[in-house]
Design a protein around this motif. Structure first.
Motif, short mmCIF file in Angstrom:
data_model
loop_
_atom_site.label_atom_id
_atom_site.label_comp_id
_atom_site.label_asym_id
_atom_site.label_seq_id
_atom_site.Cartn_x
_atom_site.Cartn_y
_atom_site.Cartn_z
N GLN A 1 12.09 -19.12 7.33
CA GLN A 1 11.76 -20.02 8.44
C GLN A 1 10.47 -20.78 8.14
N ALA A 2 9.50 -20.08 7.57
CA ALA A 2 8.24 -20.74 7.22
C ALA A 2 8.48 -21.80 6.15
N LEU A 3 9.40 -21.49 5.22
CA LEU A 3 9.76 -22.46 4.19
C LEU A 3 10.40 -23.70 4.82
N LYS A 4 11.33 -23.47 5.74
CA LYS A 4 12.00 -24.59 6.40
C LYS A 4 10.99 -25.44 7.16
N ALA A 5 10.05 -24.76 7.82
CA ALA A 5 9.04 -25.49 8.61
C ALA A 5 8.14 -26.33 7.73
N SER A 6 8.10 -26.01 6.43
CA SER A 6 7.19 -26.74 5.54
C SER A 6 7.82 -28.02 4.99
N LEU A 7 9.09 -28.24 5.31
CA LEU A 7 9.76 -29.46 4.83
C LEU A 7 9.15 -30.65 5.57
N GLU A 8 8.62 -31.59 4.81
CA GLU A 8 7.96 -32.71 5.49
C GLU A 8 8.38 -34.02 4.83
N THR B 1 9.04 -46.01 0.54
CA THR B 1 10.22 -45.16 0.39
C THR B 1 9.80 -43.72 0.67
N CYS B 2 10.67 -43.04 1.37
CA CYS B 2 10.33 -41.69 1.83
C CYS B 2 11.43 -40.69 1.45
N TRP B 3 11.03 -39.47 1.31
CA TRP B 3 11.99 -38.39 1.05
C TRP B 3 11.46 -37.13 1.71
N LYS B 4 12.34 -36.13 1.81
CA LYS B 4 11.91 -34.86 2.41
C LYS B 4 11.54 -33.86 1.32
#
Ligand SMILES: *[C@@H]1O[C@H](CO)[C@@H](O)[C@H](O)[C@H]1NC(C)=O
Ligand SMILES: *[C@@H]1O[C@H](CO)[C@@H](O)[C@H](O)[C@H]1NC(C)=O
Ligand SMILES: *[C@@H]1O[C@H](CO)[C@@H](O)[C@H](O)[C@H]1NC(C)=O
Ligand SMILES: *[C@@H]1O[C@H](CO)[C@@H](O)[C@H](O)[C@H]1NC(C)=O
Ligand SMILES: *[C@@H]1O[C@H](CO)[C@@H](O)[C@H](O)[C@H]1NC(C)=O
Length: 354
Positions: A199-206, A222-225
């Motif tokens: 969950q902490a890993l998922k929350a770090s997706l920016e 241009t942006c990416w996750k």
């Protein structure tokens, strides 16, 4: 005395006594794997330390994943020690993998952190390997359909979090899914804490962006996750470690579940780390509890945090010593294009706990 049977290698079963629980992070021993070891044939899997049979099987069917998994084990070790370098418990026990000392064997707050970090790390490295094109089975993560904002557009390669999570948890959770793997309470705790790490890993997706346009005008972005680095995720998990909840395994309705020890009306959340056994204060050496004590640990006289001499040395006091630092100094720029420096020595005062 309770006995738990634990299958460490495919064919070798180790008998562990009493409070020792079967350990599902033995795969962290992969950090010691020879970096030059090739993974081009299934026989290579046999030479890996700390894998349960399901992990051996995964190795044989996913040879290309192994470099990422070994890298994850190395990063867990490095990141755990860095994150806890200012604490009394400093994660040195992780070096003992695959056989840990009691601080990591007893279902403590410290083991909760290591499980969470391990689960996050394995999915992190696999997701990153997808992005860099190192894995044949995956590539960039899916692109969102709606634009990230006016003047922005999606481009580049998203980290493939989903693939990382699926393959990573398949590998790191498999020891906890075995029949003979310690008590039910420990299994639930370890699975829960691994999920907290993910969950902490998922929350770090920016969303990360890069500027384009005539002479850096940034008219188009241009942006990416992308995922934050593991050190940042570990800092988040350290906060969860500091506020972790002690739980007990007790009947709730028809099934036994983990519930907070003190307030038992609330279910545990996927944002909190949980532990079953309390830890010592790690002030003094106690081999039975896996405490190294803080004697001879360096402390910081001017800090008021956990690395301060007061807290680190538990009130025993500290001894100063002198350390000689060699630094680059008087650097000169030469046209064109190199820099020369001199070496300067500087004496600094340091402190270690009594
Ligand atoms: C695997 O790699 C090693 C070292 O690069 C090489 O000696 C060996 O022949 C390779 N084996 C196969 C089956 O390709
Ligand atoms: C104690 O310190 C030694 C040396 O740094 C290390 O090898 C060992 O793992 C540590 N033990 C614990 C319980 O942290
Ligand atoms: C951790 O603490 C032990 C002593 O308890 C010390 O020997 C070791 O160098 C420390 N490790 C790190 C990474 O700070
Ligand atoms: C000690 O702590 C202070 C304040 O947090 C910090 O500025 C300094 O860099 C630290 N010194 C060392 C040697 O870590
Ligand atoms: C340390 O001291 C500073 C300044 O006095 C304060 O802002 C900070 O909250 C303190 N930190 C801790 C951990 O006590």
């Amino acid at each position: 005395m309770r006995l738990a049977v634990c299958c460490v290698l495919a064919s070798v079963c180790a008998l562990l006594l009493n409070s020792r629980v079967c350990h599902a992070i033995r795969w962290l021993a992969l950090a010691k794997t020879d970096p030059s070891m090739p993974f081009n044939q299934t026989q290579n899997c046999k030479h890996l330390q700390g894998l349960v049979s399901a992990q051996q099987q995964l190795c044989r069917s996913n040879l290309h994943l192994m470099q990422s998994i070994i890298q994850a084990a190395r990063e867990v070790k490095k990141t755990c020690q860095k994150t806890f370098s200012d604490m009394r418990w400093n994660c040195s026990a992780i070096e003992l993998a695959p056989y840990f000392s009691p601080d990591l064997e007893r279902g403590t707050r410290e083991s909760a952190f290591v499980y969470a970090l391990s689960a996050a790390a394995i999915s992190h490295t696999i997701a990153k390997a997808c992005t860099s094109g190192d894995l044949p089975g995956c590539s960039c993560g899916p692109m969102a359909s709606e634009a990230p904002g006016p003047g922005f557009r999606w481009g580049g390669c998203n980290d493939n979090l989903n693939y990382g999570i699926v393959l990573g948890s398949k590998f790191s959770d498999s020891p906890m899914k075995m029949k003979k793997s310690g008590s039910q309470a420990n299994k639930l705790m370890n699975l829960h804490n691994s999920e907290v790490g993910r969950q902490a890993l998922k929350a770090s997706l920016e969303i990360k962006c890069k500027c384009h346009g005539v002479s850096g005008s940034c008219s188009v972005k241009t942006c990416w996750k992308g995922l934050q680095d593991l050190g940042t995720i570990a800092q988040d998990l350290k906060l969860k470690y500091l506020s972790a909840t002690r739980v007990v395994h007790r009947p709730v309705g028809t099934r036994k579940q983990l519930v907070p020890k003190d307030i038992d009306v609330r279910p545990i959340s996927e944002n909190e780390l949980v532990y079953l056994q309390s830890s010592p204060d790690f002030c003094t050496k106690n081999e039975k509890l896996g405490s190294n004590g803080t004697q001879e640990r360096q402390c910081n006289k001017t800090s008021n945090g956990s690395d301060s001499c007061t807290l680190m040395c538990c009130g025993r006091g500290y001894n100063p010593y002198m350390e000689k630092l060699v630094e680059r100094c008087h650097c000169k720029y030469h046209w064109c294009c190199y820099v020369t420096c001199k070496k300067c020595e500087r004496i600094v005062e340091r402190y270690v706990c009594k």
